[in-house]
Scaffold this motif. Structure first.
Motif, mmCIF file in Angstrom:
data_model
loop_
_atom_site.group_PDB
_atom_site.id
_atom_site.type_symbol
_atom_site.label_atom_id
_atom_site.label_comp_id
_atom_site.label_asym_id
_atom_site.label_seq_id
_atom_site.Cartn_x
_atom_site.Cartn_y
_atom_site.Cartn_z
ATOM 1 N N VAL A 6 0.847 -1.203 0.000
ATOM 2 C CA VAL A 6 0.000 0.000 0.000
ATOM 3 C C VAL A 6 0.880 1.250 0.000
ATOM 4 C CG1 VAL A 6 -1.686 1.331 1.358
ATOM 5 C CG2 VAL A 6 -1.976 -1.133 1.065
ATOM 6 N N LEU A 7 1.938 1.226 0.822
ATOM 7 C CA LEU A 7 2.857 2.371 0.887
ATOM 8 C C LEU A 7 3.549 2.622 -0.458
ATOM 9 C CD1 LEU A 7 4.507 1.944 4.404
ATOM 10 C CD2 LEU A 7 3.002 3.794 3.666
ATOM 11 N N TRP A 8 3.991 1.542 -1.092
ATOM 12 C CA TRP A 8 4.631 1.673 -2.411
ATOM 13 C C TRP A 8 3.638 2.188 -3.452
ATOM 14 C CZ3 TRP A 8 9.439 2.319 -3.420
ATOM 15 C CH2 TRP A 8 10.434 1.740 -2.619
ATOM 16 N N PRO B 39 -0.153 11.089 -20.913
ATOM 17 C CA PRO B 39 1.232 10.964 -21.393
ATOM 18 C C PRO B 39 1.998 9.829 -20.701
ATOM 19 C CG PRO B 39 1.021 12.865 -19.930
ATOM 20 C CD PRO B 39 -0.341 12.280 -20.076
ATOM 21 N N ASN B 40 2.350 8.826 -21.491
ATOM 22 C CA ASN B 40 3.166 7.696 -21.006
ATOM 23 C C ASN B 40 2.577 6.924 -19.828
ATOM 24 O OD1 ASN B 40 5.200 7.433 -22.811
ATOM 25 N ND2 ASN B 40 6.854 7.866 -21.387
ATOM 26 N N ILE B 41 1.283 7.073 -19.606
ATOM 27 C CA ILE B 41 0.631 6.292 -18.541
ATOM 28 C C ILE B 41 -0.169 5.189 -19.230
ATOM 29 C CG2 ILE B 41 -1.038 6.320 -16.638
ATOM 30 C CD1 ILE B 41 -0.293 9.279 -16.197
ATOM 31 N N ASN B 42 0.258 3.963 -19.036
ATOM 32 C CA ASN B 42 -0.453 2.838 -19.640
ATOM 33 C C ASN B 42 -0.076 1.539 -18.926
ATOM 34 O OD1 ASN B 42 2.030 1.803 -20.912
ATOM 35 N ND2 ASN B 42 1.821 3.616 -22.212
ATOM 36 N N PHE B 43 -0.728 0.465 -19.345
ATOM 37 C CA PHE B 43 -0.470 -0.841 -18.725
ATOM 38 C C PHE B 43 0.303 -1.763 -19.672
ATOM 39 C CE2 PHE B 43 -4.471 0.275 -16.263
ATOM 40 C CZ PHE B 43 -3.758 0.687 -15.145
ATOM 41 N N THR B 44 1.014 -1.186 -20.630
ATOM 42 C CA THR B 44 1.740 -1.986 -21.620
ATOM 43 C C THR B 44 2.770 -2.899 -20.948
ATOM 44 O OG1 THR B 44 1.426 -0.179 -23.175
ATOM 45 C CG2 THR B 44 3.069 -1.821 -23.771
ATOM 46 N N ILE B 45 3.546 -2.336 -20.039
ATOM 47 C CA ILE B 45 4.590 -3.149 -19.397
ATOM 48 C C ILE B 45 3.959 -4.190 -18.447
ATOM 49 C CG2 ILE B 45 6.554 -3.044 -17.764
ATOM 50 C CD1 ILE B 45 7.456 -0.530 -19.285
ATOM 51 N N LEU B 46 2.888 -3.814 -17.766
ATOM 52 C CA LEU B 46 2.172 -4.789 -16.917
ATOM 53 C C LEU B 46 1.774 -6.003 -17.755
ATOM 54 C CD1 LEU B 46 0.169 -5.886 -14.646
ATOM 55 C CD2 LEU B 46 -1.502 -4.333 -15.641
ATOM 56 N N LYS B 109 8.269 -7.234 -6.156
ATOM 57 C CA LYS B 109 9.553 -7.357 -6.863
ATOM 58 C C LYS B 109 9.338 -7.211 -8.375
ATOM 59 C CE LYS B 109 11.845 -10.158 -3.393
ATOM 60 N NZ LYS B 109 12.069 -11.522 -2.933
ATOM 61 N N LEU B 110 8.234 -7.776 -8.863
ATOM 62 C CA LEU B 110 7.936 -7.647 -10.296
ATOM 63 C C LEU B 110 7.592 -6.207 -10.670
ATOM 64 C CD1 LEU B 110 5.895 -10.883 -11.122
ATOM 65 C CD2 LEU B 110 8.146 -10.264 -11.987
ATOM 66 N N ALA B 111 7.005 -5.487 -9.708
ATOM 67 C CA ALA B 111 6.696 -4.070 -9.949
ATOM 68 C C ALA B 111 7.992 -3.273 -10.128
ATOM 69 C CB ALA B 111 5.871 -3.514 -8.794
ATOM 70 N N PHE B 112 8.982 -3.584 -9.307
ATOM 71 C CA PHE B 112 10.295 -2.930 -9.460
ATOM 72 C C PHE B 112 10.923 -3.328 -10.807
ATOM 73 C CE2 PHE B 112 10.170 -2.223 -4.817
ATOM 74 C CZ PHE B 112 10.512 -0.875 -4.816
ATOM 75 N N ALA B 113 10.757 -4.601 -11.165
ATOM 76 C CA ALA B 113 11.277 -5.069 -12.457
ATOM 77 C C ALA B 113 10.598 -4.315 -13.604
ATOM 78 C CB ALA B 113 11.045 -6.571 -12.602
ATOM 79 N N LEU B 150 6.749 8.763 -15.440
ATOM 80 C CA LEU B 150 5.335 8.409 -15.613
ATOM 81 C C LEU B 150 5.181 6.958 -16.056
ATOM 82 C CD1 LEU B 150 3.673 11.509 -17.305
ATOM 83 C CD2 LEU B 150 3.133 10.558 -15.091
ATOM 84 N N LEU B 151 5.992 6.548 -17.047
ATOM 85 C CA LEU B 151 5.904 5.168 -17.530
ATOM 86 C C LEU B 151 6.323 4.185 -16.433
ATOM 87 C CD1 LEU B 151 5.258 3.368 -19.996
ATOM 88 C CD2 LEU B 151 7.655 3.482 -20.620
ATOM 89 N N ALA B 152 7.405 4.532 -15.720
ATOM 90 C CA ALA B 152 7.903 3.638 -14.673
ATOM 91 C C ALA B 152 6.899 3.527 -13.520
ATOM 92 C CB ALA B 152 9.247 4.146 -14.156
ATOM 93 N N ALA B 153 6.379 4.664 -13.066
ATOM 94 C CA ALA B 153 5.459 4.653 -11.918
ATOM 95 C C ALA B 153 4.119 4.008 -12.281
ATOM 96 C CB ALA B 153 5.247 6.066 -11.401
ATOM 97 N N SER B 154 3.619 4.276 -13.499
ATOM 98 C CA SER B 154 2.335 3.663 -13.879
ATOM 99 C C SER B 154 2.499 2.153 -14.085
ATOM 100 C CB SER B 154 1.739 4.320 -15.128
ATOM 101 O OG SER B 154 2.566 4.123 -16.247
ATOM 102 N N SER B 155 3.654 1.736 -14.610
ATOM 103 C CA SER B 155 3.917 0.297 -14.758
ATOM 104 C C SER B 155 4.055 -0.351 -13.382
ATOM 105 C CB SER B 155 5.210 0.065 -15.550
ATOM 106 O OG SER B 155 5.125 0.680 -16.796
ATOM 107 N N PHE B 156 4.780 0.329 -12.495
ATOM 108 C CA PHE B 156 4.974 -0.167 -11.124
ATOM 109 C C PHE B 156 3.615 -0.361 -10.443
ATOM 110 C CE2 PHE B 156 5.452 0.530 -6.586
ATOM 111 C CZ PHE B 156 6.593 -0.189 -6.247
#
Lengths: 130, 178
Positions: A6-8, B39-46, B109-113, B150-156
């Motif tokens: 949740v924090l992340w 802008p650059n917000i999507n679920f492509t990497i997910l 961990k996959l979110a970081f990946a 944006l791409l990294a955070a939305s994918s995360f």
């Protein structure tokens, strides 16, 4: 573990919001002045030229809309102005030039200052359909 | 000459699996188009992470190739340099997920990946962008930072919240295979 996630997730939302604000925030000048705006066709033939007076806080998009006809801005991109019209296949597009240099940002975030010369030039999209 | 043993071998790609992969390609393309106004917000990497975990490198590569041709044609950006660069950039996702993160199943961990893949995608795309659009390197690199974030955070975020339920759903769908 769930709390950690949740924090992340909250942190990710904050990053998205901050980056979005940074991108979407329109440029507004910090002083008054005037700019010259030119609209040129694909052969760089002048269609219209106008000197526009601006005040602190004026958005470029509003100045352009108030001084030129047929202005359409879609998703931060200038799609139409005067007789220029971006075709649906993007074979041409309206490029923005500032003081003779190709602009590195779109019309919404383009910085401008007193005495600047802006040009909206119809340009062949070299990378479309090749 | 075939032997009784290889007669019973599972084919590389069954008709049902091919249909599911086609459907997943359409989902990949459609979600990007639907979220194009952001802008650059999507679920492509997910989705690419999900597909790579479920189907492996080769089949995900097939999905990415078809998706990319579809996307580039639709967006009028089909260009040998640009599209090849984009293909290489997108292929880093299944490459990393099927190698470095092969044994990782934890969604955090996959979110970081996924975030790492997003940055890699953006960095790989610097080269074809400079080549095709004649963009100067340093201004591009600086101006690209918020878009990379944006791409990294939305994918995360997408992987963190949606990876587990989507994986369950996809596995359920694939288990229905007779």
């Amino acid at each position: 573990m769930k709390n950690k996630k949740v924090l992340w997730a909250i942190l990710a939302v904050i990053v998205i919001a901050a980056a979005y604000i940074l991108i979407a925030k329109p440029f507004t000048p910090k002083g008054d002045g005037s700019i010259t705006v030119k609209v040129t066709d694909i052969d760089q033939k002048l269609i219209k030229e106008k000197k526009i007076v601006f005040k602190t806080g004026d958005k470029l998009t509003d100045l352009v809309k108030n001084n030129f006809s047929n202005v359409v801005i879609d998703n931060g991109m200038l799609m139409k102005i005067e007789s220029l019209d971006t075709p649906s296949d993007w074979a041409q597009f309206i490029a923005i030039w500032t003081n003779g240099k190709l602009a590195e940002v779109g019309i919404e975030t383009l910085p401008y200052a007193d005495g600047d010369v802006l040009e909206f030039r119809m340009t062949v999209n070299e990378y479309a359909g090749k | 000459m075939s032997t009784p043993a290889n007669k019973t071998e599972k084919p590389f790609l069954s008709a049902r699996e091919l249909c599911i992969m086609a459907l997943l390609t359409v989902i990949l393309f459609a979600q990007e188009q639907l979220m194009n106004f952001l802008p650059n917000i999507n679920f492509t990497i997910l989705l690419m992470v999900l597909y790579a975990k479920t189907f492996g490198f080769v089949k995900t590569g097939m999905i990415i190739t078809v998706y990319l041709i579809l996307d580039a044609t639709f967006m009028a950006s089909l260009n040998p340099i640009w599209t090849t660069g984009q293909w290489i950039a997108w292929m880093t996702v299944p490459l990393l997920i099927c190698t470095v993160f092969k044994k990782t199943e934890d969604s955090l961990k996959l979110a970081f990946a996924g975030a790492l893949c997003a940055f890699l995608y953006c960095w790989v795309m610097i080269l074809p962008t400079m080549w095709v659009l004649h963009t100067p390197f340093v201004p591009y690199l600086i101006k690209d930072v918020p878009f990379e974030l944006l791409l990294a955070a939305s994918s995360f975020l997408g992987i963190l919240l949606l990876y587990d339920p989507l994986q369950k759903l996809l596995k359920k769908l694939l288990r229905m295979e007779g």
